[in-house]
Design an enzyme around this catalytic site. Structure first.
Site, mmCIF file in Angstrom:
data_model
loop_
_atom_site.group_PDB
_atom_site.id
_atom_site.type_symbol
_atom_site.label_atom_id
_atom_site.label_comp_id
_atom_site.label_asym_id
_atom_site.label_seq_id
_atom_site.Cartn_x
_atom_site.Cartn_y
_atom_site.Cartn_z
ATOM 1 N N TYR A 95 31.784 35.391 38.584
ATOM 2 C CA TYR A 95 31.033 34.423 39.384
ATOM 3 C C TYR A 95 29.971 35.131 40.231
ATOM 4 O O TYR A 95 30.274 36.040 41.012
ATOM 5 C CB TYR A 95 32.011 33.684 40.299
ATOM 6 C CG TYR A 95 31.540 32.368 40.851
ATOM 7 C CD1 TYR A 95 31.424 31.255 40.035
ATOM 8 C CD2 TYR A 95 31.274 32.221 42.198
ATOM 9 C CE1 TYR A 95 31.041 30.017 40.549
ATOM 10 C CE2 TYR A 95 30.894 30.985 42.730
ATOM 11 C CZ TYR A 95 30.773 29.892 41.901
ATOM 12 O OH TYR A 95 30.410 28.680 42.415
ATOM 13 N N SER A 190 37.550 37.185 35.824
ATOM 14 C CA SER A 190 37.418 36.043 36.712
ATOM 15 C C SER A 190 36.695 34.895 35.997
ATOM 16 O O SER A 190 37.206 34.370 35.014
ATOM 17 C CB SER A 190 36.705 36.466 38.003
ATOM 18 O OG SER A 190 36.747 35.450 38.975
ATOM 19 N N GLN A 191 35.506 34.500 36.438
ATOM 20 C CA GLN A 191 34.763 33.465 35.729
ATOM 21 C C GLN A 191 34.591 33.848 34.262
ATOM 22 O O GLN A 191 34.719 33.007 33.369
ATOM 23 C CB GLN A 191 33.388 33.254 36.357
ATOM 24 C CG GLN A 191 32.502 32.278 35.580
ATOM 25 C CD GLN A 191 31.095 32.176 36.150
ATOM 26 O OE1 GLN A 191 30.741 31.186 36.757
ATOM 27 N NE2 GLN A 191 30.305 33.219 35.973
ATOM 28 N N ASP A 272 46.372 37.921 44.351
ATOM 29 C CA ASP A 272 45.003 37.444 44.166
ATOM 30 C C ASP A 272 44.783 36.177 44.986
ATOM 31 O O ASP A 272 45.372 35.129 44.703
ATOM 32 C CB ASP A 272 44.766 37.177 42.683
ATOM 33 C CG ASP A 272 43.311 36.964 42.322
ATOM 34 O OD1 ASP A 272 42.522 36.631 43.221
ATOM 35 O OD2 ASP A 272 42.975 37.124 41.131
ATOM 36 N N HIS A 301 42.167 40.409 43.603
ATOM 37 C CA HIS A 301 41.291 39.946 42.533
ATOM 38 C C HIS A 301 40.621 41.083 41.772
ATOM 39 O O HIS A 301 40.052 40.854 40.708
ATOM 40 C CB HIS A 301 40.239 38.996 43.111
ATOM 41 C CG HIS A 301 39.563 38.154 42.074
ATOM 42 N ND1 HIS A 301 40.247 37.366 41.180
ATOM 43 C CD2 HIS A 301 38.242 37.990 41.774
ATOM 44 C CE1 HIS A 301 39.398 36.752 40.385
ATOM 45 N NE2 HIS A 301 38.179 37.111 40.718
#
Length: 331
Positions: A95, A190-191, A272, A301
């Site tokens: 992201y 992540s994203q 996370d 994360h």
């Protein structure tokens, strides 16, 4: 930070029901069957050589027709002198990240694989710059960021465009003469992990601490953005909760993972705050293909980072082992 979600044992057993919205499969079939606009600025993928100063890796500036034929950019790295056709790792970004500079991020090419990095439309303001515009901002009143952009309906939602872009990237590398179409893996952190899961029906997948999974739980328990964008939006628009989560259900990577058949290697971090581990385990536990997971019990994360890359390098080498499909190489 301390644990704020379910225990590891509870996460391994966590398999919440994922409501399937009306017309879910038809929605995606219709979206992906829409041919890119032939009259658009990029009617077919273009791979332009770039001089990066790296002698052992050949890099190409990629422009291809994404959603509605609009240009999506990226980098393609090919190891110099490697036997072709090559297996390929397609990477989607976290992201806020863009594709960065042409000489960055060459791990996979250094390992002897082709590597396509997709720029994420409208992003590129955090750790690396981007160059792909998103012209469909959606209605006014969205929370800054991307999770509520176009949330009024599935047809206008931001990730409809992004997921389609990702499919077009996989299709483009499958047609590239230097790449073996039967040896493709998608990955991302992540994203990027959520986007990879969204296209996991097309290729092997390596999602790291994946975002975009189990939206409602993420919005309810995540302590840090981006899931908090949904909570902020609904804090303001108190009458839109049902409609918002209906839209989001069409883009839940955990639900899309139930359609997967290819092998997967996940990573999940138990501390996370951004992508709570229960949301990641929702995707892992629902994933329909053969799967494995690496759990980092005391990480946030950042996940496994170099440790997970080491796992991935071995996993991809094993997955790509064996003779190529036999397609002619790149000239």
């Amino acid at each position: 930070m301390p644990l704020t979600d379910l225990s590891l044992a509870d996460c391994r057993a966590y398999r919440p029901e994922l409501p399937v919205p009306d017309g879910f499969d038809a929605f995606w079939s219709s979206t992906l069957s829409e041919a890119p606009a032939a009259e658009g600025p990029v009617p077919k993928p273009v791979f332009a050589p770039v001089d990066t100063g790296l002698t052992q890796i050949h890099t190409y500036d990629v422009t291809l027709p994404g959603f509605a034929g609009r240009p999506v950019h990226g980098w393609l790295h090919l190891p110099a002198g490697a036997a072709e056709p090559l297996g390929c790792v397609v990477e989607f970004l976290g992201y806020g990240r863009g594709r960065g500079l042409a000489h960055e991020n060459t791990l996979w090419a250094s390992a002897g694989h082709a590597h396509l990095i997709m720029d994420t439309r409208g992003q590129g303001w955090s750790a690396a710059g981007g160059s792909t515009a998103d012209t469909d901002a959606g209605a006014a009143g969205t929370v800054p960021g991307f999770l509520t952009r176009g949330i009024e309906s599935p047809e206008t939602y931001y990730y409809r465009r992004v997921f389609t872009d990702a499919v077009r990237c996989v299709e483009a590398v499958r047609e590239h003469p230097a790449i073996d179409p039967d040896r493709i893996v998608v990955t991302g952190v992540s994203q990027g992990g959520g986007i990879a899961l969204a296209v996991s029906g097309l290729a092997g997948v390596m999602p790291d601490v994946p975002f975009l999974c189990d939206f409602r739980r993420g919005a309810e328990i995540a302590g840090r953005p981006p899931y908090t964008e949904i909570a902020e939006y609904l804090k303001l628009h108190r009458d839109r909760t049902g409609a918002a989560f209906t839209t989001l259900s069409y883009f839940d990577a955990a639900l899309l993972a139930t359609r997967a058949t290819a092998p997967a290697l996940f990573s999940i971090a138990m501390m996370d705050e951004i992508c709570p581990p229960s949301t990641c385990f929702t995707a892992y536990n629902h994933y329909a293909g053969p799967k494995d997971v690496r759990v980092y019990e005391f990480n946030g994360h950042e996940g496994g980072t170099a440790y997970q890359q080491r796992e991935q390098l071995a996993w991809v080498r094993s997955l790509f082992a064996g003779p190529p499909s036999g397609r002619a190489g790149h000239s």
